[in-house]
Design a protein around this motif. Structure first.
Motif, PDB file in Angstrom:
ATOM      1  N   VAL A 132       0.864  -1.167  -0.061  1.00  0.00           N
ATOM      2  CA  VAL A 132      -0.139   0.035  -0.059  1.00  0.00           C
ATOM      3  C   VAL A 132       0.855   1.229   0.079  1.00  0.00           C
ATOM      4  O   VAL A 132       0.786   2.133  -0.819  1.00  0.00           O
ATOM      5  CB  VAL A 132      -0.940   0.009   1.209  1.00  0.00           C
ATOM      6  N   LEU A 133       1.819   1.108   0.827  1.00  0.00           N
ATOM      7  CA  LEU A 133       2.807   2.213   0.970  1.00  0.00           C
ATOM      8  C   LEU A 133       3.511   2.630  -0.138  1.00  0.00           C
ATOM      9  O   LEU A 133       3.802   3.874  -0.859  1.00  0.00           O
ATOM     10  CB  LEU A 133       3.489   2.289   2.301  1.00  0.00           C
ATOM     11  N   ALA A 134       3.894   1.602  -0.799  1.00  0.00           N
ATOM     12  CA  ALA A 134       4.957   1.871  -2.016  1.00  0.00           C
ATOM     13  C   ALA A 134       4.067   2.253  -3.072  1.00  0.00           C
ATOM     14  O   ALA A 134       4.329   3.023  -3.943  1.00  0.00           O
ATOM     15  CB  ALA A 134       5.294   0.285  -2.528  1.00  0.00           C
ATOM     16  N   GLY A 135       2.680   1.897  -3.147  1.00  0.00           N
ATOM     17  CA  GLY A 135       1.717   2.200  -4.318  1.00  0.00           C
ATOM     18  C   GLY A 135       1.398   3.755  -4.365  1.00  0.00           C
ATOM     19  O   GLY A 135       1.574   4.599  -5.164  1.00  0.00           O
ATOM     20  N   HIS A 136       1.181   4.174  -3.006  1.00  0.00           N
ATOM     21  CA  HIS A 136       0.830   5.717  -2.557  1.00  0.00           C
ATOM     22  C   HIS A 136       2.155   6.180  -3.076  1.00  0.00           C
ATOM     23  O   HIS A 136       2.170   7.722  -3.393  1.00  0.00           O
ATOM     24  CB  HIS A 136       0.275   5.784  -1.210  1.00  0.00           C
ATOM     25  N   GLY A 137       3.424   5.916  -2.643  1.00  0.00           N
ATOM     26  CA  GLY A 137       4.675   6.686  -2.925  1.00  0.00           C
ATOM     27  C   GLY A 137       4.765   7.170  -4.307  1.00  0.00           C
ATOM     28  O   GLY A 137       5.953   7.650  -4.649  1.00  0.00           O
ATOM     29  N   ARG A 138       4.289   6.334  -5.313  1.00  0.00           N
ATOM     30  CA  ARG A 138       4.686   6.384  -6.762  1.00  0.00           C
ATOM     31  C   ARG A 138       4.720   7.983  -7.244  1.00  0.00           C
ATOM     32  O   ARG A 138       5.305   8.201  -8.130  1.00  0.00           O
ATOM     33  CB  ARG A 138       4.095   5.445  -7.524  1.00  0.00           C
ATOM     34  N   VAL A 139       3.668   8.438  -6.681  1.00  0.00           N
ATOM     35  CA  VAL A 139       3.513   9.890  -7.104  1.00  0.00           C
ATOM     36  C   VAL A 139       4.884  10.750  -6.922  1.00  0.00           C
ATOM     37  O   VAL A 139       5.051  11.743  -7.627  1.00  0.00           O
ATOM     38  CB  VAL A 139       2.303  10.593  -6.623  1.00  0.00           C
ATOM     39  N   ILE A 140       5.348  10.478  -5.806  1.00  0.00           N
ATOM     40  CA  ILE A 140       6.531  11.175  -5.557  1.00  0.00           C
ATOM     41  C   ILE A 140       7.722  11.104  -6.558  1.00  0.00           C
ATOM     42  O   ILE A 140       8.301  11.953  -6.973  1.00  0.00           O
ATOM     43  CB  ILE A 140       7.262  10.836  -4.225  1.00  0.00           C
ATOM     44  N   ASP A 141       7.807   9.924  -6.886  1.00  0.00           N
ATOM     45  CA  ASP A 141       8.670   9.696  -8.180  1.00  0.00           C
ATOM     46  C   ASP A 141       8.513  10.476  -9.474  1.00  0.00           C
ATOM     47  O   ASP A 141       9.323  10.953 -10.188  1.00  0.00           O
ATOM     48  CB  ASP A 141       8.776   8.096  -8.587  1.00  0.00           C
ATOM     49  N   ALA A 142       7.078  10.345  -9.915  1.00  0.00           N
ATOM     50  CA  ALA A 142       6.603  11.374 -10.978  1.00  0.00           C
ATOM     51  C   ALA A 142       7.002  12.826 -10.737  1.00  0.00           C
ATOM     52  O   ALA A 142       7.546  13.568 -11.630  1.00  0.00           O
ATOM     53  CB  ALA A 142       5.083  11.027 -11.428  1.00  0.00           C
ATOM     54  N   LEU A 143       6.646  13.285  -9.453  1.00  0.00           N
ATOM     55  CA  LEU A 143       7.154  14.719  -9.413  1.00  0.00           C
ATOM     56  C   LEU A 143       8.435  14.926  -9.375  1.00  0.00           C
ATOM     57  O   LEU A 143       8.981  15.971  -9.716  1.00  0.00           O
ATOM     58  CB  LEU A 143       6.541  14.958  -8.039  1.00  0.00           C
ATOM     59  N   HIS A 144       9.428  14.188  -8.643  1.00  0.00           N
ATOM     60  CA  HIS A 144      10.660  14.341  -8.888  1.00  0.00           C
ATOM     61  C   HIS A 144      11.252  14.193 -10.105  1.00  0.00           C
ATOM     62  O   HIS A 144      12.361  15.025 -10.422  1.00  0.00           O
ATOM     63  CB  HIS A 144      11.348  13.075  -7.912  1.00  0.00           C
ATOM     64  N   ALA A 145      10.826  13.401 -10.865  1.00  0.00           N
ATOM     65  CA  ALA A 145      11.338  13.402 -12.349  1.00  0.00           C
ATOM     66  C   ALA A 145      10.972  14.765 -12.954  1.00  0.00           C
ATOM     67  O   ALA A 145      11.771  15.175 -13.873  1.00  0.00           O
ATOM     68  CB  ALA A 145      10.563  12.196 -13.019  1.00  0.00           C
ATOM     69  N   GLU A 146       9.817  15.389 -12.841  1.00  0.00           N
ATOM     70  CA  GLU A 146       9.564  16.657 -13.301  1.00  0.00           C
ATOM     71  C   GLU A 146      10.272  17.780 -12.924  1.00  0.00           C
ATOM     72  O   GLU A 146      10.605  18.874 -13.480  1.00  0.00           O
ATOM     73  CB  GLU A 146       8.007  16.882 -13.363  1.00  0.00           C
ATOM     74  N   LEU A 147      10.288  17.786 -11.321  1.00  0.00           N
ATOM     75  CA  LEU A 147      10.822  19.076 -10.623  1.00  0.00           C
ATOM     76  C   LEU A 147      12.235  18.972 -10.172  1.00  0.00           C
ATOM     77  O   LEU A 147      12.730  20.029  -9.779  1.00  0.00           O
ATOM     78  CB  LEU A 147       9.883  19.367  -9.403  1.00  0.00           C
ATOM     79  N   GLY A 148      12.837  17.703 -10.501  1.00  0.00           N
ATOM     80  CA  GLY A 148      14.198  17.789  -9.608  1.00  0.00           C
ATOM     81  C   GLY A 148      13.919  17.803  -7.915  1.00  0.00           C
ATOM     82  O   GLY A 148      13.091  17.552  -7.487  1.00  0.00           O
ATOM     83  N   SER A 149      15.140  18.323  -7.594  1.00  0.00           N
ATOM     84  CA  SER A 149      15.252  18.371  -5.969  1.00  0.00           C
ATOM     85  C   SER A 149      15.223  19.860  -5.600  1.00  0.00           C
ATOM     86  O   SER A 149      15.669  19.875  -4.501  1.00  0.00           O
ATOM     87  CB  SER A 149      16.955  17.852  -5.697  1.00  0.00           C
ATOM     88  N   SER A 150      14.376  20.654  -6.356  1.00  0.00           N
ATOM     89  CA  SER A 150      14.183  21.678  -5.984  1.00  0.00           C
ATOM     90  C   SER A 150      13.197  21.923  -4.618  1.00  0.00           C
ATOM     91  O   SER A 150      12.584  20.969  -4.602  1.00  0.00           O
ATOM     92  CB  SER A 150      13.510  22.703  -6.957  1.00  0.00           C
ATOM     93  N   PRO A 151      13.384  22.909  -3.934  1.00  0.00           N
ATOM     94  CA  PRO A 151      12.566  22.931  -2.512  1.00  0.00           C
ATOM     95  C   PRO A 151      11.296  23.168  -2.958  1.00  0.00           C
ATOM     96  O   PRO A 151      10.460  23.596  -3.907  1.00  0.00           O
ATOM     97  CB  PRO A 151      13.011  24.371  -1.826  1.00  0.00           C
ATOM     98  N   ALA A 152      10.378  22.364  -1.901  1.00  0.00           N
ATOM     99  CA  ALA A 152       8.968  22.170  -2.333  1.00  0.00           C
ATOM    100  C   ALA A 152       8.003  21.708  -1.051  1.00  0.00           C
ATOM    101  O   ALA A 152       8.862  21.279  -0.146  1.00  0.00           O
ATOM    102  CB  ALA A 152       8.648  20.977  -3.524  1.00  0.00           C
ATOM    103  N   THR A 153       6.930  21.808  -1.326  1.00  0.00           N
ATOM    104  CA  THR A 153       5.975  21.598  -0.069  1.00  0.00           C
ATOM    105  C   THR A 153       4.848  20.839  -0.705  1.00  0.00           C
ATOM    106  O   THR A 153       4.496  21.263  -1.855  1.00  0.00           O
ATOM    107  CB  THR A 153       5.550  22.802   0.704  1.00  0.00           C
ATOM    108  N   VAL A 154       4.440  19.687  -0.310  1.00  0.00           N
ATOM    109  CA  VAL A 154       3.428  19.020  -0.848  1.00  0.00           C
ATOM    110  C   VAL A 154       2.070  18.942   0.192  1.00  0.00           C
ATOM    111  O   VAL A 154       2.210  18.935   1.460  1.00  0.00           O
ATOM    112  CB  VAL A 154       3.620  17.636  -1.117  1.00  0.00           C
TER     113      VAL A 154
END
Length: 291
Positions: A132-154
């Protein structure tokens, strides 16, 4: 499985860059679909032919869809009298049961039925919790691929705390310093009422459900203690959004062609009500839409 979209919104709060990550576009209308597929696949691999889950609606719909595609039978237990009648899950071939009480009672009944029948317990805090946790976490990989490591808040809704824990876990794995901000219904969730102190369960008769806040309501959040820790460790916090604020956020998003449910728009509602300063990119995750 449908991928999510990223919408730039710069006019809702002057001087603040807001990115909307729409995770409600899956056919089940729920961001929980990747987690449901992960659980269903693992349960199938373990030799199960049926999975039981308790849900107030969104996880049940996602699991019913995933199970049908994988060839796994599914039983969804819903709280009697709540908003989701089980129509979508039934359309996939799933079975529906109703439990008296609230969400927690539905989960308990699903767990009991799984144990009684020897079938898979697919509840979010069950033996497939890591899937469950791995599935929910996939969105972070998509966001990181688009935004890189720039500072952010979710910004995400607060329910069981499962999504908060999953996002923080994946952010830590990537080494991406992002504050996680959770937004819930005031007085109706122990993560919100406990923040910033230790986790304390609410009296079961203390929470109030409405047509707008149901997915945000828990008297016992199944990942509550871990969610509180995740908020604190990430530098985030727990925030409240009333029903009126949820509906207002939903209406604002409609201007951009986005159609979340009021509870699915909780992240934006919390961001717009936040009175402190905001730095870095603000990412709002929409978690569900009404079907």
């Amino acid at each position: 499985m449908l991928t999510s979209t990223l919408t730039v919104v710069d006019d809702l709060r002057p001087g603040v860059r807001i990115l909307i990550k729409d995770e409600s576009l899956y056919s089940s209308g729920s961001h929980k679909e990747p987690a449901a597929y992960a659980v269903a696949a693992q349960a199938r691999a373990d030799g199960h032919d049926r999975v039981f889950v308790g849900s107030c609606g969104s996880y049940g719909r996602a699991m019913a869809k995933a199970a049908a595609e994988i060839g796994l039978k599914c039983t969804v237990v819903l709280p009697a009298g709540w908003g989701d009648s089980g129509e979508f899950a039934l359309s996939t071939g799933a079975e529906i049961c109703f439990a008296e009480g609230g969400y927690e009672d539905a989960v308990d009944e699903a767990r009991r039925l799984a144990e009684e029948t020897g079938c898979a317990d697919g509840n979010v805090d069950g033996p497939y919790k890591n899937a469950v946790l791995a599935g929910h976490g996939r969105v972070i990989d998509a966001l990181h691929a688009e935004l890189g490591s720039s500072p952010a808040t979710v910004w995400v809704p607060i329910g069981n705390g499962t999504t908060i824990v999953a996002l923080h876990r994946r952010l830590q794995a990537l080494g991406w310093p992002v504050a996680v901000q959770g937004v819930g219904s005031p007085g109706n969730n122990p993560i919100l009422t406990s923040w910033p102190g230790p986790y304390q369960v609410l009296p079961s008769d203390a929470v109030i459900t409405t047509e707008h806040n149901e997915p945000l309501v828990n008297w016992h959040a199944l990942h509550g203690p871990d969610a509180l820790a995740a908020l604190a460790e990430s530098g985030g916090a727990a925030h409240a959004a009333t029903d009126d604020e949820l509906v207002a956020a939903q209406a604002l998003l409609a201007r951009y062609g986005l159609r979340p449910s009021p509870a699915g728009a909780a992240g934006l509602a919390g961001l717009l009500q936040h009175t402190g300063s905001l730095t870095g990119t603000q990412i709002v995750i929409l978690t569900g839409r009404s079907l």
